[in-house]
Design a protein around this motif. Structure first.
Motif, PDB file in Angstrom:
ATOM      1  N   THR A  88     -21.902  14.477  -7.350  1.00 21.91           N
ATOM      2  CA  THR A  88     -21.872  13.617  -6.212  1.00 21.91           C
ATOM      3  C   THR A  88     -20.753  12.378  -6.594  1.00 21.91           C
ATOM      4  N   VAL A  89     -19.877  12.478  -5.500  1.00 21.06           N
ATOM      5  CA  VAL A  89     -18.409  11.590  -5.961  1.00 21.06           C
ATOM      6  C   VAL A  89     -18.522  10.544  -5.117  1.00 21.06           C
ATOM      7  N   ARG A  90     -18.558   9.101  -5.436  1.00 21.82           N
ATOM      8  CA  ARG A  90     -18.501   7.830  -4.588  1.00 21.82           C
ATOM      9  C   ARG A  90     -19.577   8.135  -3.463  1.00 21.82           C
ATOM     10  N   GLY A  91     -20.550   8.512  -3.765  1.00 21.78           N
ATOM     11  CA  GLY A  91     -21.728   8.649  -2.856  1.00 21.78           C
ATOM     12  C   GLY A  91     -21.851   9.759  -1.901  1.00 21.78           C
ATOM     13  N   ALA A  92     -21.121  10.578  -2.066  1.00 19.21           N
ATOM     14  CA  ALA A  92     -20.803  11.723  -1.307  1.00 19.21           C
ATOM     15  C   ALA A  92     -21.236  13.036  -2.149  1.00 19.21           C
ATOM     16  N   LYS A  93     -21.868  14.312  -1.668  1.00 15.46           N
ATOM     17  CA  LYS A  93     -22.027  15.209  -2.211  1.00 15.46           C
ATOM     18  C   LYS A  93     -20.814  16.035  -2.191  1.00 15.46           C
ATOM     19  N   VAL A  94     -20.429  16.437  -3.185  1.00 13.12           N
ATOM     20  CA  VAL A  94     -19.073  17.404  -3.387  1.00 13.12           C
ATOM     21  C   VAL A  94     -19.320  18.850  -4.197  1.00 13.12           C
ATOM     22  N   GLU A  95     -19.102  19.858  -3.478  1.00 12.57           N
ATOM     23  CA  GLU A  95     -19.186  21.189  -4.035  1.00 12.57           C
ATOM     24  C   GLU A  95     -18.033  21.936  -4.045  1.00 12.57           C
ATOM     25  N   GLY A  96     -17.290  22.454  -5.037  1.00 15.53           N
ATOM     26  CA  GLY A  96     -16.272  23.267  -5.367  1.00 15.53           C
ATOM     27  C   GLY A  96     -16.259  24.501  -5.848  1.00 15.53           C
ATOM     28  N   GLY A  97     -15.559  25.267  -5.229  1.00 17.55           N
ATOM     29  CA  GLY A  97     -15.358  26.898  -5.684  1.00 17.55           C
ATOM     30  C   GLY A  97     -14.003  27.354  -5.805  1.00 17.55           C
ATOM     31  N   TRP A  98     -13.955  27.889  -7.039  1.00 16.79           N
ATOM     32  CA  TRP A  98     -12.619  28.413  -7.490  1.00 16.79           C
ATOM     33  C   TRP A  98     -12.583  30.021  -7.784  1.00 16.79           C
ATOM     34  N   ILE A  99     -11.518  30.835  -7.336  1.00 11.00           N
ATOM     35  CA  ILE A  99     -11.330  31.996  -7.687  1.00 11.00           C
ATOM     36  C   ILE A  99     -10.271  31.979  -8.466  1.00 11.00           C
ATOM     37  N   VAL A 100      -9.929  32.220  -9.804  1.00 12.37           N
ATOM     38  CA  VAL A 100      -8.981  32.396 -10.591  1.00 12.37           C
ATOM     39  C   VAL A 100      -8.704  33.840 -10.779  1.00 12.37           C
ATOM     40  N   LEU A 101      -7.411  34.300 -10.282  1.00  7.34           N
ATOM     41  CA  LEU A 101      -6.910  35.664 -10.337  1.00  7.34           C
ATOM     42  C   LEU A 101      -6.261  35.981 -11.708  1.00  7.34           C
ATOM     43  N   ALA A 102      -6.339  37.295 -12.089  1.00  5.98           N
ATOM     44  CA  ALA A 102      -5.635  37.597 -13.475  1.00  5.98           C
ATOM     45  C   ALA A 102      -4.330  37.351 -13.483  1.00  5.98           C
ATOM     46  N   ASP A 103      -3.335  36.950 -12.514  1.00  8.30           N
ATOM     47  CA  ASP A 103      -1.963  36.557 -12.645  1.00  8.30           C
ATOM     48  C   ASP A 103      -1.995  34.776 -12.573  1.00  8.30           C
ATOM     49  N   GLY A 104      -3.023  34.420 -12.782  1.00  9.37           N
ATOM     50  CA  GLY A 104      -3.094  32.831 -12.911  1.00  9.37           C
ATOM     51  C   GLY A 104      -3.248  32.134 -11.513  1.00  9.37           C
ATOM     52  N   ARG A 105      -3.106  32.887 -10.417  1.00  6.31           N
ATOM     53  CA  ARG A 105      -3.027  32.240  -9.218  1.00  6.31           C
ATOM     54  C   ARG A 105      -4.560  31.475  -9.103  1.00  6.31           C
ATOM     55  N   GLN A 106      -4.559  30.499  -8.303  1.00  2.00           N
ATOM     56  CA  GLN A 106      -6.019  30.020  -8.169  1.00  2.00           C
ATOM     57  C   GLN A 106      -6.241  29.802  -6.602  1.00  2.00           C
ATOM     58  N   VAL A 107      -7.509  30.150  -5.985  1.00  2.00           N
ATOM     59  CA  VAL A 107      -7.826  29.683  -4.653  1.00  2.00           C
ATOM     60  C   VAL A 107      -9.169  28.976  -4.461  1.00  2.00           C
ATOM     61  N   GLY A 108      -9.403  27.918  -4.044  1.00  2.00           N
ATOM     62  CA  GLY A 108     -10.593  27.312  -3.792  1.00  2.00           C
ATOM     63  C   GLY A 108     -10.652  26.172  -2.828  1.00  2.00           C
ATOM     64  N   ILE A 109     -11.680  25.809  -2.720  1.00  2.00           N
ATOM     65  CA  ILE A 109     -12.172  24.693  -1.545  1.00  2.00           C
ATOM     66  C   ILE A 109     -13.228  23.884  -2.227  1.00  2.00           C
ATOM     67  N   VAL A 110     -12.955  22.569  -2.062  1.00  2.00           N
ATOM     68  CA  VAL A 110     -13.838  21.509  -2.257  1.00  2.00           C
ATOM     69  C   VAL A 110     -14.632  20.821  -1.001  1.00  2.00           C
ATOM     70  N   ASP A 111     -15.790  21.019  -0.783  1.00  2.00           N
ATOM     71  CA  ASP A 111     -16.520  20.534   0.406  1.00  2.00           C
ATOM     72  C   ASP A 111     -17.183  19.363   0.214  1.00  2.00           C
ATOM     73  N   ARG A 112     -16.562  18.286   0.915  1.00  2.00           N
ATOM     74  CA  ARG A 112     -17.350  16.969   0.753  1.00  2.00           C
ATOM     75  C   ARG A 112     -18.370  16.657   2.043  1.00  2.00           C
ATOM     76  N   GLU A 113     -19.580  16.721   1.912  1.00  2.00           N
ATOM     77  CA  GLU A 113     -20.647  16.426   2.710  1.00  2.00           C
ATOM     78  C   GLU A 113     -20.235  17.528   4.137  1.00  2.00           C
ATOM     79  N   GLY A 114     -19.954  18.783   3.836  1.00  2.00           N
ATOM     80  CA  GLY A 114     -19.550  19.539   5.007  1.00  2.00           C
ATOM     81  C   GLY A 114     -18.069  19.645   5.668  1.00  2.00           C
TER      82      GLY A 114
END
Length: 231
Positions: free
Chosen positions: A176-202
């Protein structure tokens, strides 16, 4: 002439007696011969009834066939994580397998994402489902990669996810960040690249980078820790 006297009478008596004795002897001889010729009655022969032939011994029942050997149980699916890209290179997919269960994350790094989960069958096949009808159908191949496709929002995304190496894989953080529910997901690939999304209350947006060694990440000025995802 002299009349016969007592002497004649005596002779006549003697002759009669002799004749009587002769007849009696003859009759006795015949009776004796007749008796000797008759066989004494023997025991009445009894009809010997042939004893019945012994019944043939029942043939032994054929031995019941031995039960088939149980089929060897399939090999246990090894616990591991897999990460890769879709065939059109528009998105990333990560799958984490543990104890026959799997959890997966589809993410395009901007606004489209889905968490999916389900079971992995002994043959390596899996069908995972998520919200809004999302589905992942895949097969673990040679224990080194998962080949499959994700169906999401009318799109069909074929992908290949390879076994993750140290530092790569699937991560997640919830806080919970600043009163909002935060949920983040990350995919880290073998070559070091990262792909992710942070969802803040939808409301989704691109996620900041994490440190794969520690999972440290800062979201809206607040430090969080993203942890490897296990089913």
């Amino acid at each position: 002439m002299k009349r016969p006297g007592p002497l004649l009478t005596l002779l006549a008596g003697l002759l009669l007696g002799l004749l009587t004795l002769t007849l009696d002897a003859t009759a006795g001889t015949r009776n004796s011969a007749s008796s000797s010729q008759e066989k004494p009655p023997g025991p009445t022969p009894t009809s010997s009834t042939a004893s019945p032939a012994p019944a043939p011994a029942p043939s032994a029942s054929p031995a019941a066939p031995a039960p088939p050997s149980p089929s060897p149980s399939p090999s246990k699916i090894a616990d591991a994580s897999y990460a890769g890209r879709t065939d059109d290179d528009s998105s990333s997919v990560a799958v984490s397998v543990r104890d026959g269960r799997a959890i997966a994350y589809f993410c395009d790094g901007r606004s489209k994402e889905s968490w999916l989960k389900g079971r992995v069958l002994p043959d390596g096949s899996m069908r995972l489902t998520g919200g809004h009808g999302a589905a992942l159908n895949g097969t673990l191949q040679d224990g080194s990669r998962i080949r499959g496709a994700v169906d999401l929002d009318g799109g069909h995304y074929a992908f290949t996810a390879r076994k993750a190496v140290k530092g790569s894989g699937l991560y997640r953080a919830t806080a919970t960040v600043r009163g909002a529910k935060v949920e983040g997901g990350w995919i880290v690939l073998a070559d070091g690249r990262q792909v992710g999304i942070v969802d803040r209350e939808g409301t989704p947006s691109s996620a900041p980078r994490i440190d794969p060694e520690t999972g440290a990440v800062t979201v809206d000025g607040q430090p969080l820790t993203a942890r490897p995802v296990l089913p």
